[in-house]
Scaffold this active site. Structure first.
Site, mmCIF file in Angstrom:
data_model
loop_
_atom_site.group_PDB
_atom_site.id
_atom_site.type_symbol
_atom_site.label_atom_id
_atom_site.label_comp_id
_atom_site.label_asym_id
_atom_site.label_seq_id
_atom_site.Cartn_x
_atom_site.Cartn_y
_atom_site.Cartn_z
ATOM 1 N N ASN A 395 -1.599 1.766 4.876
ATOM 2 C CA ASN A 395 -2.169 2.939 5.650
ATOM 3 C C ASN A 395 -2.888 3.896 4.551
ATOM 4 O O ASN A 395 -3.979 3.874 4.255
ATOM 5 C CB ASN A 395 -1.049 3.732 6.383
ATOM 6 C CG ASN A 395 -1.876 4.484 7.428
ATOM 7 O OD1 ASN A 395 -2.764 5.272 7.472
ATOM 8 N ND2 ASN A 395 -0.874 4.501 8.542
ATOM 9 N N ASP A 396 -2.187 4.982 4.075
ATOM 10 C CA ASP A 396 -2.532 5.835 3.094
ATOM 11 C C ASP A 396 -3.814 5.065 1.965
ATOM 12 O O ASP A 396 -4.600 6.044 1.555
ATOM 13 C CB ASP A 396 -1.861 6.787 2.548
ATOM 14 C CG ASP A 396 -1.190 7.345 3.588
ATOM 15 O OD1 ASP A 396 -1.757 7.857 4.707
ATOM 16 O OD2 ASP A 396 0.117 7.884 3.559
ATOM 17 N N VAL A 397 -3.259 3.971 1.550
ATOM 18 C CA VAL A 397 -3.777 3.471 0.280
ATOM 19 C C VAL A 397 -5.136 2.987 0.764
ATOM 20 O O VAL A 397 -5.989 2.491 -0.166
ATOM 21 C CB VAL A 397 -3.137 2.462 -0.493
ATOM 22 C CG1 VAL A 397 -1.830 3.169 -0.946
ATOM 23 C CG2 VAL A 397 -2.641 1.520 0.570
ATOM 24 N N TYR A 434 2.247 8.176 5.303
ATOM 25 C CA TYR A 434 3.144 9.208 4.633
ATOM 26 C C TYR A 434 2.604 10.541 4.585
ATOM 27 O O TYR A 434 3.253 11.539 4.678
ATOM 28 C CB TYR A 434 3.747 8.943 3.290
ATOM 29 C CG TYR A 434 4.659 7.632 3.282
ATOM 30 C CD1 TYR A 434 6.053 7.594 4.010
ATOM 31 C CD2 TYR A 434 4.989 6.703 2.311
ATOM 32 C CE1 TYR A 434 6.941 6.825 4.071
ATOM 33 C CE2 TYR A 434 5.948 5.701 2.347
ATOM 34 C CZ TYR A 434 7.033 5.766 3.013
ATOM 35 O OH TYR A 434 8.104 4.861 3.188
ATOM 36 N N ALA A 435 1.164 10.630 4.417
ATOM 37 C CA ALA A 435 0.485 11.457 4.136
ATOM 38 C C ALA A 435 0.391 12.300 5.358
ATOM 39 O O ALA A 435 0.019 13.732 5.463
ATOM 40 C CB ALA A 435 -0.871 11.330 3.524
#
Length: 470
Positions: A395-397, A434-435
């Protein structure tokens, strides 16, 4: 030192050399297993040498030997059971627990040494060493902090940052109490003062980790690992054990370097991470169904056609792959595509998953060829040549929002997935990472969402590809 003591010290040095060799071998996935064996063998030799030294000195009673061996067998059994039964998705929690055990054991050595010195001459206070109190403080912080980290990872404690008004001021006050009182205890022995230091250090470990969100947990794990190594090295100084000093120093140094590398990979300073407040952990958000504004879904047949007739496919694994235990399924799909002449590689982000190297270990378990695992700097230039980028639970990456200011992940280096000609994202829902922010990749016109559990989705894609090439 007699001849026997000299032999023991030489054995300790040989064990330490095996630790260094093992650490070097772990630099390469192809030799990492041999590195584990070398380090484990060195530790076994060091333990055997210590037992021989204790027996030779005759300082342990029969009852002491029974307690010592019972504890060793219990610990070895628990470690073996955990290593053989823990799921790969729970490996970060296990590492945190091991960090807690190492830190707690080191702290106990310092506590015993201080109390022994404090009452050595009829209760007359004696001075103690700086290393003893550092051992107690660092070990206690590691113990409580690692337990909180494991709780966050397991979901027992909410993954989002937990703060309260004045929490940072409380942290500073606790640190001042622990360090200030320790400085006093160096010259004036006081068991009561030591107890206060222990309580303060334990409290600091808790208040240090609670405000840190799930997005930073990989960095926290490596930092606590460095703390564990440092505490063990201090314990080595306390009892005068060379092997323990070297082993602890190696773990502390490597953990510290890894922590810095992980922070750099997120384009954030370690101080900023420790202040906390970033990331929402595993808090679920409402799923966005296929067909929502800007989101395109794709069926297994259409996705299989793209994969089967591609020249180059880059697979981007994330925590969703680990949670679904889909490493063997993705390896099977990749092998099938390679049989058709498709060039397959894996894009590994430094902070993908929940601990450093999580994706590497996961894919190695499925016997994915090591040369196919490529780090971010190596794989990013290849995305523009990829026909398909298959994102599995990452996701965030992969979020392009990191490239512009004003977002929770601004400046964080990401995988350039959006440069691929076509993008397929396997995900159970549109939930944020997570962010705690939406992933702009999902609304990219080149992106198609495959809403399903990673393991079942990969099985469906494999079956569909076989149907087309069969």
């Amino acid at each position: 030192m007699g001849p026997f003591g000299t032999v023991i010290q030489l054995i300790y040095l040989a064990a330490a050399a095996s630790f260094v060799l093992g650490l070097h071998l772990m630099n390469n996935p192809a030799t990492a297993r041999h590195g584990n064996f070398a380090s484990g063998a060195g530790m076994a030799v060091a333990i055997a040498a210590t037992l021989a030294l204790i027996a030779h000195d005759g300082t342990v009673t029969v009852t002491g030997w029974i307690v010592l061996l019972a504890g060793a067998l219990l610990g070895a059994g628990a470690g073996l059971y955990s290593a053989r039964t823990v799921q790969m998705t729970a490996m970060p929690q296990l590492v945190s627990i091991f960090n807690a055990v190492g830190g707690g054991a080191a702290a106990l050595i310092g506590i015993h040494d201080y109390t022994r010195l404090a009452g050595a001459i009829g209760g007359v206070p004696l001075s103690t060493t700086v290393t003893t109190l550092l051992d107690v403080i660092i070990g206690s912080v590691t113990f409580s902090g690692s337990i909180i980290a494991a709780g966050k990872l397991q979901g027992v404690i909410p993954g989002q940052p937990i703060t309260f008004p004045g929490s940072r001021l409380v942290n500073i006050m606790i640190a001042v109490v622990a360090v200030g009182l320790s400085a006093y205890l160096i010259s004036t022995a006081s068991v009561a003062g030591l107890i206060v230091v222990i309580i303060a250090a334990l409290a600091f470990g808790v208040t240090m980790v609670l405000p840190i969100g799930g997005a930073d947990m990989p960095v926290v794990i490596s930092l606590l690992n460095a703390f564990t190594g440092t505490a063990v090295a201090m314990a080595g100084f306390v009892i005068g054990n060379v092997a323990l000093i070297i082993a602890g120093a190696l773990v502390g140094a490597s953990g510290g370097i890894l922590t810095k590398l992980m922070a750099d990979a997120m384009n954030r300073s370690l101080a900023n991470i420790m202040v906390g407040g970033f990331g929402t952990g595993d808090t679920a958000v409402a799923a966005v169904a296929a067909g929502s504004e800007g989101v395109r879904s794709i069926a297994s047949d259409d996705a299989a056609i793209q994969l089967a007739y591609a020249s180059k496919v880059i697979i981007v694994p994330g925590y969703g792959l680990a949670a679904a235990q889909a490493q063997h399924a993705v390896a099977e799909l990749a092998a099938l595509l390679e049989e058709r002449g498709v060039e397959v590689s894996y894009a590994i982000h430094p902070v993908a998953g929940r601990m450093p190297g999580h994706m590497n270990v996961l894919l190695a378990e499925a016997n994915v060829p090591y040369p196919q695992l490529k780090e971010m700097e190596e794989i990013n230039p290849e995305f523009a040549r990829a026909d398909v980028a298959l994102v599995i639970g990452a996701n965030d990456v992969t979020n392009p929002a990191a490239r512009r200011p004003g977002t929770a992940i601004s400046g964080m280096p990401i995988l350039d997935v959006d440069q691929a000609k076509s993008i397929i994202v396997i995900k159970r829902s549109m939930a944020s990472g997570y962010a705690g922010i939406d992933n702009e990749l999902y609304t990219n016109p080149k992106t198609s969402m495959y809403f399903a559990d990673a393991k079942s989705a990969l099985a469906e894609l494999t079956a569909a590809v076989k149907a087309y090439v069969g």
